[in-house]
Scaffold this motif. Structure first.
Motif, PDB file in Angstrom:
ATOM      1  N   ALA A  69      12.784   6.308 -73.948  1.00 55.11           N
ATOM      2  CA  ALA A  69      12.008   6.112 -75.169  1.00 55.11           C
ATOM      3  C   ALA A  69      12.960   5.702 -76.287  1.00 55.11           C
ATOM      4  O   ALA A  69      13.983   6.350 -76.510  1.00 55.11           O
ATOM      5  CB  ALA A  69      11.277   7.404 -75.543  1.00 55.11           C
ATOM      6  N   ILE A  70      12.633   4.627 -76.980  1.00 49.17           N
ATOM      7  CA  ILE A  70      13.465   4.130 -78.075  1.00 49.17           C
ATOM      8  C   ILE A  70      12.638   4.184 -79.351  1.00 49.17           C
ATOM      9  O   ILE A  70      11.597   3.531 -79.451  1.00 49.17           O
ATOM     10  CB  ILE A  70      13.944   2.699 -77.811  1.00 49.17           C
ATOM     11  CG1 ILE A  70      14.623   2.602 -76.439  1.00 49.17           C
ATOM     12  CG2 ILE A  70      14.919   2.250 -78.903  1.00 49.17           C
ATOM     13  CD1 ILE A  70      14.991   1.190 -76.042  1.00 49.17           C
ATOM     14  N   GLY A  71      13.096   4.971 -80.301  1.00 45.53           N
ATOM     15  CA  GLY A  71      12.360   5.142 -81.551  1.00 45.53           C
ATOM     16  C   GLY A  71      13.204   4.806 -82.764  1.00 45.53           C
ATOM     17  O   GLY A  71      13.934   3.814 -82.775  1.00 45.53           O
ATOM     18  N   THR A  72      13.145   5.658 -83.785  1.00 46.22           N
ATOM     19  CA  THR A  72      13.818   5.420 -85.056  1.00 46.22           C
ATOM     20  C   THR A  72      15.308   5.149 -84.856  1.00 46.22           C
ATOM     21  O   THR A  72      15.998   5.895 -84.170  1.00 46.22           O
ATOM     22  CB  THR A  72      13.629   6.625 -85.984  1.00 46.22           C
ATOM     23  OG1 THR A  72      12.224   6.860 -86.160  1.00 46.22           O
ATOM     24  CG2 THR A  72      14.256   6.365 -87.342  1.00 46.22           C
ATOM     25  N   GLY A  73      15.775   4.069 -85.455  1.00 47.90           N
ATOM     26  CA  GLY A  73      17.184   3.714 -85.375  1.00 47.90           C
ATOM     27  C   GLY A  73      17.562   2.878 -84.174  1.00 47.90           C
ATOM     28  O   GLY A  73      18.710   2.463 -84.040  1.00 47.90           O
ATOM     29  N   GLY A  74      16.605   2.600 -83.292  1.00 49.42           N
ATOM     30  CA  GLY A  74      16.892   1.812 -82.096  1.00 49.42           C
ATOM     31  C   GLY A  74      16.574   0.341 -82.301  1.00 49.42           C
ATOM     32  O   GLY A  74      16.108  -0.088 -83.361  1.00 49.42           O
ATOM     33  N   ARG A  75      16.816  -0.421 -81.258  1.00 52.54           N
ATOM     34  CA  ARG A  75      16.509  -1.861 -81.298  1.00 52.54           C
ATOM     35  C   ARG A  75      16.435  -2.396 -79.883  1.00 52.54           C
ATOM     36  O   ARG A  75      17.040  -1.838 -78.973  1.00 52.54           O
ATOM     37  CB  ARG A  75      17.542  -2.626 -82.124  1.00 52.54           C
ATOM     38  CG  ARG A  75      18.968  -2.464 -81.656  1.00 52.54           C
ATOM     39  CD  ARG A  75      19.947  -3.071 -82.645  1.00 52.54           C
ATOM     40  NE  ARG A  75      19.903  -2.407 -83.926  1.00 52.54           N
ATOM     41  CZ  ARG A  75      20.472  -2.875 -85.039  1.00 52.54           C
ATOM     42  NH1 ARG A  75      21.101  -4.028 -85.013  1.00 52.54           N
ATOM     43  NH2 ARG A  75      20.392  -2.214 -86.168  1.00 52.54           N
ATOM     44  N   ILE A  76      15.681  -3.452 -79.719  1.00 53.96           N
ATOM     45  CA  ILE A  76      15.600  -4.146 -78.439  1.00 53.96           C
ATOM     46  C   ILE A  76      15.820  -5.627 -78.678  1.00 53.96           C
ATOM     47  O   ILE A  76      15.615  -6.131 -79.788  1.00 53.96           O
ATOM     48  CB  ILE A  76      14.242  -3.929 -77.730  1.00 53.96           C
ATOM     49  CG1 ILE A  76      13.084  -4.483 -78.565  1.00 53.96           C
ATOM     50  CG2 ILE A  76      14.029  -2.455 -77.391  1.00 53.96           C
ATOM     51  CD1 ILE A  76      11.748  -4.542 -77.833  1.00 53.96           C
ATOM     52  N   THR A  77      16.246  -6.330 -77.636  1.00 54.71           N
ATOM     53  CA  THR A  77      16.404  -7.775 -77.743  1.00 54.71           C
ATOM     54  C   THR A  77      15.034  -8.432 -77.875  1.00 54.71           C
ATOM     55  O   THR A  77      14.123  -8.129 -77.113  1.00 54.71           O
ATOM     56  CB  THR A  77      17.125  -8.327 -76.507  1.00 54.71           C
ATOM     57  OG1 THR A  77      18.408  -7.697 -76.396  1.00 54.71           O
ATOM     58  CG2 THR A  77      17.312  -9.831 -76.608  1.00 54.71           C
ATOM     59  N   ALA A  78      14.899  -9.302 -78.848  1.00 55.43           N
ATOM     60  CA  ALA A  78      13.612  -9.969 -79.075  1.00 55.43           C
ATOM     61  C   ALA A  78      13.333 -10.960 -77.961  1.00 55.43           C
ATOM     62  O   ALA A  78      14.172 -11.801 -77.650  1.00 55.43           O
ATOM     63  CB  ALA A  78      13.618 -10.688 -80.419  1.00 55.43           C
ATOM     64  N   PRO A  79      12.152 -10.871 -77.340  1.00 50.46           N
ATOM     65  CA  PRO A  79      11.781 -11.892 -76.352  1.00 50.46           C
ATOM     66  C   PRO A  79      11.548 -13.248 -77.024  1.00 50.46           C
ATOM     67  O   PRO A  79      11.391 -13.338 -78.241  1.00 50.46           O
ATOM     68  CB  PRO A  79      10.462 -11.346 -75.770  1.00 50.46           C
ATOM     69  CG  PRO A  79      10.460  -9.888 -76.111  1.00 50.46           C
ATOM     70  CD  PRO A  79      11.172  -9.793 -77.420  1.00 50.46           C
ATOM     71  N   VAL A  80      11.524 -14.289 -76.203  1.00 48.84           N
ATOM     72  CA  VAL A  80      11.162 -15.614 -76.699  1.00 48.84           C
ATOM     73  C   VAL A  80       9.776 -15.518 -77.340  1.00 48.84           C
ATOM     74  O   VAL A  80       8.846 -14.987 -76.722  1.00 48.84           O
ATOM     75  CB  VAL A  80      11.134 -16.634 -75.535  1.00 48.84           C
ATOM     76  CG1 VAL A  80      10.701 -18.005 -76.030  1.00 48.84           C
ATOM     77  CG2 VAL A  80      12.500 -16.699 -74.859  1.00 48.84           C
ATOM     78  N   PRO A  81       9.590 -15.960 -78.571  1.00 48.98           N
ATOM     79  CA  PRO A  81       8.274 -15.858 -79.206  1.00 48.98           C
ATOM     80  C   PRO A  81       7.186 -16.525 -78.363  1.00 48.98           C
ATOM     81  O   PRO A  81       7.436 -17.524 -77.683  1.00 48.98           O
ATOM     82  CB  PRO A  81       8.475 -16.598 -80.542  1.00 48.98           C
ATOM     83  CG  PRO A  81       9.931 -16.456 -80.834  1.00 48.98           C
ATOM     84  CD  PRO A  81      10.597 -16.531 -79.477  1.00 48.98           C
ATOM     85  N   PRO A  82       5.973 -15.969 -78.391  1.00 47.85           N
ATOM     86  CA  PRO A  82       4.866 -16.558 -77.629  1.00 47.85           C
ATOM     87  C   PRO A  82       4.672 -18.029 -77.991  1.00 47.85           C
ATOM     88  O   PRO A  82       4.791 -18.423 -79.144  1.00 47.85           O
ATOM     89  CB  PRO A  82       3.654 -15.717 -78.069  1.00 47.85           C
ATOM     90  CG  PRO A  82       4.234 -14.436 -78.553  1.00 47.85           C
ATOM     91  CD  PRO A  82       5.567 -14.778 -79.141  1.00 47.85           C
TER      92      PRO A  82
END
Length: 201
Positions: free
Chosen positions: A110-123
């Motif tokens: 679980a990734i919450g406050t203070g986390g980040r993920i790589t942005a997927p290619v926009p739709p």
């Protein structure tokens, strides 16, 4: 000494990726209202507009076959990211206890406050760097009806606007456990990488 770089000099890969990343970041901020960081790659900040549940891709695909309604879902390599309502990461340990998953090793993060993920290619964009994250179930515009993220407010309500976080968590936990049991019985060749312990960030 000052060196002037001719404007005709070809841009480097990192410069091109930075320019494309800046456009991606603007799209996420303008169209969805999501906070971003960086441009090569763009990162989506968690704990603000949404939290994320990450599971092995195989377990995630199995769970999606059981679930008609989810929030946005992204794939990045061997991990799947399921977007859920902000604050869900904090609720997850208690929710897993309530669902009687306490003490069961699950490859669920679980990734919450203070986390980040790589942005997927926009739709709608068909190109991206090799290995880029992609949307399996893309987000709709923020004003779109029914675009709500899975939340605890859906518990016990069939007519709520948000998909039910309880059903989502139970489905992904079940598939993570099933994948682990398969791996234990048949070995790594049948189930992929060894499952990781349950982790919260």
């Amino acid at each position: 000494m000052v060196i002037t770089v001719p404007s005709s000099m070809p841009s480097t890969d990192s410069e091109r990726e930075g320019g494309e990343g800046a456009r991606w970041a603007q799209w996420y901020e303008r169209e969805l209202g999501w906070a971003t960081a960086g441009t090569a790659p763009v990162r989506l900040l968690t704990g603000l507009g949404f939290d994320v549940l990450q599971v092995p891709a195989a377990a995630g695909h199995a769970a999606l076959r059981r679930l008609d309604r989810t929030g946005p879902v992204a794939l990045s390599g061997a991990r799947m990211s399921l977007l859920v309502a902000a604050g869900s990461a904090e609720e997850l340990p208690g929710l897993l206890d309530w669902l009687e998953w306490r003490g069961v090793p699950l490859s669920l993060t679980a990734i919450g406050t203070g986390g980040r993920i790589t942005a997927p290619v926009p739709p709608g964009r068909t190109t991206g760097p090799p290995g880029a994250a992609t949307w399996l179930r893309p987000p709709g515009p923020r004003h779109e009806e029914g675009a709500a993220l899975p939340a605890l407010t859906g518990l016990g309500s069939r007519g709520g606007s948000a998909p039910d976080l309880v059903r989502l968590v139970d489905a992904v936990a079940t598939e993570c456990h099933r994948a682990r049991l398969t791996h234990t019985r048949t070995g790594p060749s049948a189930a992929g990488p060894t499952a990781q312990p349950l982790a919260f960030r």
